[in-house]
Design a protein around this motif. Structure first.
Motif, mmCIF file in Angstrom:
data_model
loop_
_atom_site.group_PDB
_atom_site.id
_atom_site.type_symbol
_atom_site.label_atom_id
_atom_site.label_comp_id
_atom_site.label_asym_id
_atom_site.label_seq_id
_atom_site.Cartn_x
_atom_site.Cartn_y
_atom_site.Cartn_z
ATOM 1 N N ARG A 33 0.834 -1.214 0.000
ATOM 2 C CA ARG A 33 0.000 0.000 0.000
ATOM 3 C C ARG A 33 0.866 1.260 0.000
ATOM 4 O O ARG A 33 0.630 2.191 -0.764
ATOM 5 C CB ARG A 33 -0.932 0.005 1.213
ATOM 6 C CG ARG A 33 -1.857 1.237 1.227
ATOM 7 C CD ARG A 33 -2.639 1.404 2.513
ATOM 8 N NE ARG A 33 -3.731 0.442 2.636
ATOM 9 C CZ ARG A 33 -3.682 -0.657 3.376
ATOM 10 N NH1 ARG A 33 -2.600 -0.942 4.085
ATOM 11 N NH2 ARG A 33 -4.716 -1.467 3.444
ATOM 12 N N THR A 74 0.784 4.134 -3.037
ATOM 13 C CA THR A 74 0.290 5.488 -2.740
ATOM 14 C C THR A 74 1.420 6.521 -2.667
ATOM 15 O O THR A 74 1.163 7.699 -2.451
ATOM 16 C CB THR A 74 -0.473 5.507 -1.393
ATOM 17 O OG1 THR A 74 0.385 4.992 -0.381
ATOM 18 C CG2 THR A 74 -1.734 4.670 -1.457
ATOM 19 N N SER A 86 -5.012 11.548 -1.791
ATOM 20 C CA SER A 86 -5.242 10.256 -1.134
ATOM 21 C C SER A 86 -6.131 9.396 -2.029
ATOM 22 O O SER A 86 -6.762 9.897 -2.964
ATOM 23 C CB SER A 86 -5.894 10.464 0.232
ATOM 24 O OG SER A 86 -7.110 11.128 0.047
ATOM 25 N N ASP A 146 -8.582 5.476 -2.051
ATOM 26 C CA ASP A 146 -9.082 4.386 -1.207
ATOM 27 C C ASP A 146 -8.523 3.034 -1.651
ATOM 28 O O ASP A 146 -8.016 2.887 -2.763
ATOM 29 C CB ASP A 146 -10.620 4.385 -1.167
ATOM 30 C CG ASP A 146 -11.216 4.318 -2.560
ATOM 31 O OD1 ASP A 146 -10.555 3.741 -3.437
ATOM 32 O OD2 ASP A 146 -12.324 4.837 -2.756
ATOM 33 N N ASP A 147 -8.658 2.055 -0.742
ATOM 34 C CA ASP A 147 -8.091 0.730 -1.001
ATOM 35 C C ASP A 147 -8.694 0.075 -2.235
ATOM 36 O O ASP A 147 -8.036 -0.715 -2.919
ATOM 37 C CB ASP A 147 -8.311 -0.185 0.215
ATOM 38 C CG ASP A 147 -7.261 0.078 1.293
ATOM 39 O OD1 ASP A 147 -6.418 0.980 1.088
ATOM 40 O OD2 ASP A 147 -7.306 -0.613 2.331
ATOM 41 N N GLU A 148 -9.943 0.413 -2.534
ATOM 42 C CA GLU A 148 -10.615 -0.198 -3.694
ATOM 43 C C GLU A 148 -9.825 0.071 -4.986
ATOM 44 O O GLU A 148 -9.603 -0.832 -5.797
ATOM 45 C CB GLU A 148 -12.022 0.384 -3.808
ATOM 46 C CG GLU A 148 -12.973 -0.486 -4.578
ATOM 47 C CD GLU A 148 -14.342 0.163 -4.662
ATOM 48 O OE1 GLU A 148 -14.988 0.005 -5.694
ATOM 49 O OE2 GLU A 148 -14.744 0.847 -3.692
#
Ligand SMILES: Nc1ncnc2c1ncn2[C@@H]1O[C@H](COP(=O)(O)OP(=O)(O)OP(=O)(O)O)[C@@H](O)[C@H]1O
Ligand SMILES: [Mg+2]
Length: 234
Positions: free
Chosen positions: A116, A120, A129, A131-133
């Motif tokens: 992650r 990012t 930023s 999201d994880d999706e």
């Protein structure tokens, strides 16, 4: 006064239209490079467009890596013009340039700590930023769905690291990727996996790729055309 105004405004508009029609992702015009008194290449010409994979070959020390660094304005050529999306690279904000045109190296270094964090990394630099999706979607695109976003990136295999490096680049939504022997350290199977990922990314995102490769088989499999840095044009 009215006619003078028309005359002044209209010609630049037509010139602008003409230029927009011929947009290239990358364009090298008569680019020459030397370090100290050693000439690397002279009057190199090349364009790279969307959906295109251009191979760049040349003997060791001929300046291929230097040419990629010139394209993202990390090195200034001795002479010639270099354009990204039709704008001279010198006129770009360096961070914006390197967001649109991303250099991926032979053995990509992973940043601490997790998958992650790596995906990012660029967005964080730009204060964005995600999201994880979206991260899981890009993992799927590089065929690494088996990984967990919390996995330690340092423990990945060489081929997985290269695909994470490509995914990390794709998170920036670039127009072009510059790949400097991205599979040279991998076995053939892992190299083909990386090529397949890149093929899919081209289809999905219409990016253009300039890839340095010494591998004739890879050039045959993967590129639309191959240019030798000393041949000078493509
Ligand atoms: N910043 C620098 N200052 C001085 N010389 C440099 C610099 N960067 C590269 N060189 C030299 O320029 C030449 C070309 O280097 P470059 O790495 O671009 O070659 P290459 O074609 O990518 O080679 P290889 O196929 O081995 O990767 C080399 O002789 C290198 O030592
Ligand atoms: Mg090199």
């Amino acid at each position: 006064m009215f006619y003078t105004t028309i005359f002044v405004i209209v010609p630049p508009f037509f010139l602008w239209r003409k230029k927009m029609k011929t947009e290239h992702l990358l364009e090298f015009v008569n680019v020459s490079m030397a370090f100290d008194d050693r000439q690397l290449f002279q009057n190199f010409n090349l364009t790279v467009d969307s959906n295109e994979v251009v191979g760049l070959t040349g003997q060791s020390g001929s300046g291929k890596s230097t040419l990629l660094r010139i394209a993202v304005d990390l090195v200034t050529p001795q002479s010639g013009e270099v354009y990204a999306l039709d704008r001279p690279v010198k006129d770009w904000d360096p961070r914006e340039l390197r967001r649109n045109v991303i250099l991926v190296l032979q053995e990509s270094q992973m940043f601490p700590n997790t998958v992650r964090d790596n995906l990012t990394w660029g967005l964080k630099i730009h204060g964005e930023s995600i999201d994880d999706e979206a991260l899981l979607k890009i993992l799927e695109e590089v065929q690494l769905s088996s990984l967990d976003l919390d996995d330690d990136a340092f423990n990945l295999s060489g081929g997985e690291k290269q695909r994470i490096a490509i995914a990390r680049a794709m998170m920036m939504n670039p127009k072009a990727l510059l790949l400097d022997e991205p599979t040279a350290a991998l076995d053939t199977e892992s190299a083909i996996a990386v090529e397949e990922v890149l093929d899919e990314l081209i289809k999905t995102h219409q990016i253009g790729i300039l890839i340095v490769t010494h591998n004739v088989e890879q050039a045959r499999r993967f590129t639309s055309r191959v240019v030798d840095i000393h041949a000078g044009s493509g």
